[in-house]
Design a protein around this motif. Structure first.
Motif, PDB file in Angstrom:
ATOM      1  N   TYR A   1       2.010   5.924  -5.696  1.00 22.95           N
ATOM      2  CA  TYR A   1       3.201   6.222  -6.481  1.00 22.95           C
ATOM      3  C   TYR A   1       2.947   7.344  -7.489  1.00 22.95           C
ATOM      4  CZ  TYR A   1       5.881   2.509  -4.346  1.00 22.95           C
ATOM      5  OH  TYR A   1       6.571   1.738  -3.430  1.00 22.95           O
ATOM      6  N   SER A   2       1.722   7.504  -7.945  1.00 21.60           N
ATOM      7  CA  SER A   2       1.404   8.649  -8.800  1.00 21.60           C
ATOM      8  C   SER A   2       1.590   9.949  -8.030  1.00 21.60           C
ATOM      9  CB  SER A   2      -0.033   8.543  -9.321  1.00 21.60           C
ATOM     10  OG  SER A   2      -0.199   7.430 -10.176  1.00 21.60           O
ATOM     11  N   ALA A   3       1.120   9.976  -6.790  1.00 24.12           N
ATOM     12  CA  ALA A   3       1.278  11.169  -5.961  1.00 24.12           C
ATOM     13  C   ALA A   3       2.756  11.426  -5.664  1.00 24.12           C
ATOM     14  CB  ALA A   3       0.488  11.008  -4.664  1.00 24.12           C
ATOM     15  N   ARG A   4       3.510  10.369  -5.418  1.00 20.00           N
ATOM     16  CA  ARG A   4       4.924  10.542  -5.070  1.00 20.00           C
ATOM     17  C   ARG A   4       5.748  11.025  -6.251  1.00 20.00           C
ATOM     18  NH1 ARG A   4       8.927   5.730  -3.286  1.00 20.00           N
ATOM     19  NH2 ARG A   4       9.832   6.177  -5.347  1.00 20.00           N
ATOM     20  N   THR A   5       5.500  10.468  -7.437  1.00 27.04           N
ATOM     21  CA  THR A   5       6.320  10.785  -8.596  1.00 27.04           C
ATOM     22  C   THR A   5       5.835  12.019  -9.354  1.00 27.04           C
ATOM     23  OG1 THR A   5       5.028   9.367 -10.072  1.00 27.04           O
ATOM     24  CG2 THR A   5       6.890   8.344  -8.931  1.00 27.04           C
ATOM     25  N   GLY A   6       4.551  12.384  -9.177  1.00 24.42           N
ATOM     26  CA  GLY A   6       3.997  13.493  -9.914  1.00 24.42           C
ATOM     27  C   GLY A   6       3.624  13.141 -11.342  1.00 24.42           C
ATOM     28  N   ARG A   7       3.574  11.858 -11.660  1.00 26.92           N
ATOM     29  CA  ARG A   7       3.125  11.427 -12.988  1.00 26.92           C
ATOM     30  C   ARG A   7       2.266  10.178 -12.805  1.00 26.92           C
ATOM     31  NH1 ARG A   7       8.427   9.525 -12.580  1.00 26.92           N
ATOM     32  NH2 ARG A   7       8.613   7.290 -13.104  1.00 26.92           N
ATOM     33  N   ALA A   8       1.493   9.860 -13.820  1.00 23.05           N
ATOM     34  CA  ALA A   8       0.547   8.748 -13.708  1.00 23.05           C
ATOM     35  C   ALA A   8       1.271   7.415 -13.664  1.00 23.05           C
ATOM     36  CB  ALA A   8      -0.419   8.780 -14.878  1.00 23.05           C
ATOM     37  N   ILE A   9       1.044   6.658 -12.599  1.00 23.51           N
ATOM     38  CA  ILE A   9       1.514   5.280 -12.464  1.00 23.51           C
ATOM     39  C   ILE A   9       0.274   4.397 -12.526  1.00 23.51           C
ATOM     40  CG2 ILE A   9       2.665   3.586 -10.998  1.00 23.51           C
ATOM     41  CD1 ILE A   9       4.582   5.704 -12.019  1.00 23.51           C
ATOM     42  N   SER A  10       0.219   3.491 -13.481  1.00 22.39           N
ATOM     43  CA  SER A  10      -0.978   2.670 -13.675  1.00 22.39           C
ATOM     44  C   SER A  10      -0.873   1.360 -12.915  1.00 22.39           C
ATOM     45  CB  SER A  10      -1.172   2.372 -15.167  1.00 22.39           C
ATOM     46  OG  SER A  10      -0.271   1.362 -15.595  1.00 22.39           O
ATOM     47  N   THR A  11      -2.019   0.720 -12.732  1.00 20.94           N
ATOM     48  CA  THR A  11      -2.022  -0.586 -12.071  1.00 20.94           C
ATOM     49  C   THR A  11      -1.284  -1.634 -12.901  1.00 20.94           C
ATOM     50  OG1 THR A  11      -4.166  -1.112 -13.074  1.00 20.94           O
ATOM     51  CG2 THR A  11      -4.190  -0.105 -10.880  1.00 20.94           C
TER      52      THR A  11
ATOM     53  N   ALA B   1      12.357   6.547 -16.085  1.00 17.66           N
ATOM     54  CA  ALA B   1      11.175   5.713 -15.858  1.00 17.66           C
ATOM     55  C   ALA B   1      11.180   4.415 -16.643  1.00 17.66           C
ATOM     56  CB  ALA B   1       9.904   6.504 -16.183  1.00 17.66           C
ATOM     57  N   ASP B   2      11.824   4.392 -17.805  1.00 16.51           N
ATOM     58  CA  ASP B   2      11.770   3.189 -18.641  1.00 16.51           C
ATOM     59  C   ASP B   2      12.755   2.119 -18.212  1.00 16.51           C
ATOM     60  OD1 ASP B   2      14.066   4.551 -19.381  1.00 16.51           O
ATOM     61  OD2 ASP B   2      13.823   4.169 -21.530  1.00 16.51           O
ATOM     62  N   ARG B   3      13.563   2.412 -17.178  1.00 14.29           N
ATOM     63  CA  ARG B   3      14.566   1.429 -16.754  1.00 14.29           C
ATOM     64  C   ARG B   3      14.634   1.249 -15.234  1.00 14.29           C
ATOM     65  NH1 ARG B   3      18.732   1.647 -19.431  1.00 14.29           N
ATOM     66  NH2 ARG B   3      17.953   3.042 -21.080  1.00 14.29           N
ATOM     67  N   VAL B   4      13.633   1.750 -14.519  1.00 12.19           N
ATOM     68  CA  VAL B   4      13.637   1.667 -13.048  1.00 12.19           C
ATOM     69  C   VAL B   4      12.561   0.706 -12.564  1.00 12.19           C
ATOM     70  CG1 VAL B   4      13.178   2.922 -10.908  1.00 12.19           C
ATOM     71  CG2 VAL B   4      14.583   3.972 -12.688  1.00 12.19           C
ATOM     72  N   VAL B   5      12.941  -0.135 -11.594  1.00 10.83           N
ATOM     73  CA  VAL B   5      11.992  -0.963 -10.856  1.00 10.83           C
ATOM     74  C   VAL B   5      12.260  -0.734  -9.376  1.00 10.83           C
ATOM     75  CG1 VAL B   5      11.154  -3.282 -10.370  1.00 10.83           C
ATOM     76  CG2 VAL B   5      11.984  -2.712 -12.670  1.00 10.83           C
ATOM     77  N   VAL B   6      11.210  -0.462  -8.609  1.00 11.76           N
ATOM     78  CA  VAL B   6      11.371  -0.330  -7.162  1.00 11.76           C
ATOM     79  C   VAL B   6      10.571  -1.423  -6.463  1.00 11.76           C
ATOM     80  CG1 VAL B   6      11.731   2.163  -7.340  1.00 11.76           C
ATOM     81  CG2 VAL B   6       9.449   1.286  -6.788  1.00 11.76           C
ATOM     82  N   ALA B   7      11.040  -1.810  -5.282  1.00 13.54           N
ATOM     83  CA  ALA B   7      10.354  -2.820  -4.472  1.00 13.54           C
ATOM     84  C   ALA B   7      10.233  -2.311  -3.045  1.00 13.54           C
ATOM     85  CB  ALA B   7      11.127  -4.135  -4.494  1.00 13.54           C
TER      86      ALA B   7
ATOM     87  N   CYS C   1       6.218  -4.592  -6.344  1.00 18.83           N
ATOM     88  CA  CYS C   1       7.226  -3.928  -7.159  1.00 18.83           C
ATOM     89  C   CYS C   1       6.517  -3.072  -8.196  1.00 18.83           C
ATOM     90  CB  CYS C   1       8.182  -4.921  -7.809  1.00 18.83           C
ATOM     91  SG  CYS C   1       7.407  -6.141  -8.876  1.00 18.83           S
ATOM     92  N   VAL C   2       7.203  -2.004  -8.615  1.00 19.38           N
ATOM     93  CA  VAL C   2       6.653  -1.044  -9.569  1.00 19.38           C
ATOM     94  C   VAL C   2       7.698  -0.803 -10.647  1.00 19.38           C
ATOM     95  CG1 VAL C   2       5.625   1.236  -9.882  1.00 19.38           C
ATOM     96  CG2 VAL C   2       5.436   0.088  -7.660  1.00 19.38           C
ATOM     97  N   GLY C   3       7.300  -0.858 -11.908  1.00 20.80           N
ATOM     98  CA  GLY C   3       8.231  -0.628 -13.001  1.00 20.80           C
ATOM     99  C   GLY C   3       7.490  -0.294 -14.282  1.00 20.80           C
ATOM    100  N   PRO C   4       8.170  -0.286 -15.407  1.00 19.73           N
ATOM    101  CA  PRO C   4       7.494  -0.035 -16.687  1.00 19.73           C
ATOM    102  C   PRO C   4       6.440  -1.104 -16.977  1.00 19.73           C
ATOM    103  CG  PRO C   4       9.887   0.100 -16.923  1.00 19.73           C
ATOM    104  CD  PRO C   4       9.625  -0.473 -15.570  1.00 19.73           C
ATOM    105  N   GLU C   5       5.446  -0.759 -17.776  1.00 15.66           N
ATOM    106  CA  GLU C   5       4.375  -1.713 -18.077  1.00 15.66           C
ATOM    107  C   GLU C   5       4.906  -2.980 -18.757  1.00 15.66           C
ATOM    108  OE1 GLU C   5       0.881  -0.342 -19.990  1.00 15.66           O
ATOM    109  OE2 GLU C   5       0.463   1.217 -18.496  1.00 15.66           O
TER     110      GLU C   5
END
Length: 395
Positions: free
Chosen positions: A82-92, A227-233, A250-254
């Motif tokens: 997801y970091s590669a897809r979005t172009g920004r750091a997505i953490s575990t 980014a602060d209001r999106v969750v994807v599954a 699922c991926v969303g804000p920390e």
């Protein structure tokens, strides 16, 4: 005896939607030959390398308990993806692994919605979404997805249905049942509404890798200002032809992920380590089977269009992705349910009634693209013949 209110909320949102599929399976079990075009079962086997990895992991003793968030290697692989897809750091810390997209969506909805909250969701919609929303006590607010807009959600239609109780806009792109893909501009317009009204955006993206040639996938997660209001599954069920392994995330804000964690731990407390290892391999590179499936499904959608569109009053919607197409059968004078049941009884072809996917698809049928070309062609001939008889009777 008394039962929990959830059983009443879900009483009519379960297996009843799949009556045609169940009847077709019964006919097949009784020895009847049926062309089964109801569900989205991948048309290839799970890649051998994934099976080998699952076996290797089991042989290595990867059979113990996991944890509520997911195995470290899988979390790292998903974060990299997801970091590669979005172009920004997505953490575990933004990711949770659960058994399949369905469970992931349920956990997300339990985390973000509750009794009386309203979830704005496209109609037509995947058949289980109503139950997922109702289970939390929230209320589904249908937003019509219009054929003239390619079944893509329009911000104006959402805006007209926002109330003080609105909590979430629930997206599905690529879309089941229509195969529509939201554009980046459409997502931005929906995102502007979400920001203006402090709404969450939930996006089911399980068909991301099954986009047809010429189509472009877009996600709200990829727009940094949302980014602060999106969750994807998503999951590997479709993209890697592995539905039986039930491996999703699922991926969303920390902060969201931290709040979801005890919900996930209450539901399951961890997925299976050997399946996590298999999934790590799967998501670390593009799927070796997705592109072939997308090419075949696109070809079969075109085949259905050529053989049925404009024939005996039928109208076929061409999908841009996924495993299905939808066909307007209103010219026959039948509901989608009556058409599907009659088609199964008279022609031994099983399709899904449009009504299983919401009121906006009344008078339509959903046709799976996962059988081989010869079966699809034969099914089209039978559908055309059945429509001709019913149209004649309606006239």
């Amino acid at each position: 005896m008394k039962y929990a209110a959830i059983t009443d909320r879900l009483a009519h949102l379960g297996g009843a939607k799949w009556e045609v599929h169940a009847r077709a399976k019964e006919m097949q079990a009784a020895g009847k030959s049926v062309i089964q075009l109801t569900i989205g079962e991948p048309d290839v086997a799970t890649p051998p390398a994934l099976i080998t990895e699952a076996k290797r992991a089991m042989d290595a003793g990867r059979l113990g308990y996991s944890n509520g968030r997911g195995e470290p290697a899988l979390l790292e692989a998903l974060a990299a993806r997801y970091s590669a897809r979005t172009g920004r750091a997505i953490s575990t810390e933004q990711i949770a692994c659960l058994p399949g997209t369905q469970t992931s969506l349920y956990a997300v909805l339990l985390t973000l919605t509750g009794p009386g909250d309203e979830v704005l969701i496209g109609d037509p919609l995947y058949a289980t979404y109503e139950g997922l929303i109702a289970a939390t006590g929230a209320v589904a607010v249908p937003v019509p997805l219009r054929a003239e807009h390619g079944f893509r959600m329009q911000a104006a239609d959402v805006a007209a249905r926002i109330t003080p109780r609105s909590r979430m806009i629930f997206l599905n792109t690529p879309h089941n049942p229509t195969g529509a893909i939201l554009t980046a501009d459409e997502i931005a317009a929906l995102g502007a509404l979400a920001k203006a009204h402090d709404l969450w955006l939930l996006s089911d993206e399980v068909y991301e890798e099954l986009v047809f040639a010429g189509g472009t996938f877009a996600s709200p997660l990829d727009q940094a200002d949302l980014a602060d209001r999106v969750v994807v599954a998503a999951s590997i069920s479709k993209s890697h032809a592995a539905p039986g392994f039930r491996s999703g995330w699922c991926v969303g804000p920390e902060e969201f992920s931290a709040r979801l964690l005890p919900v996930a731990e209450t539901m399951l407390f961890g997925n299976q380590p050997f399946i996590a290892d298999m999934t790590t391999l799967a998501v670390s590179a593009p799927s070796e089977v997705a592109r072939g499936m997308a090419e075949r499904f696109a070809r079969r959608a075109a085949l259905i269009y050529d053989k049925l569109h404009g024939v005996n009053g039928l109208a076929v919607h061409m999908p841009d992705a996924g495993m299905f197409t939808v066909v307007n059968i209103n010219a026959t004078g039948l509901s989608g349910e009556c058409f599907a049941l009659g088609l199964l009884a008279d022609e031994a072809v099983a399709v899904m009634p449009g009504e299983s996917f919401g009121a906006a698809l009344a008078g339509w049928i959903r046709v799976s693209l996962t059988q081989d070309d010869a079966q699809i062609a034969e099914a089209c001939a039978r559908i055309a013949a059945y429509a001709a008889r019913k149209q004649g009777m309606a006239a």
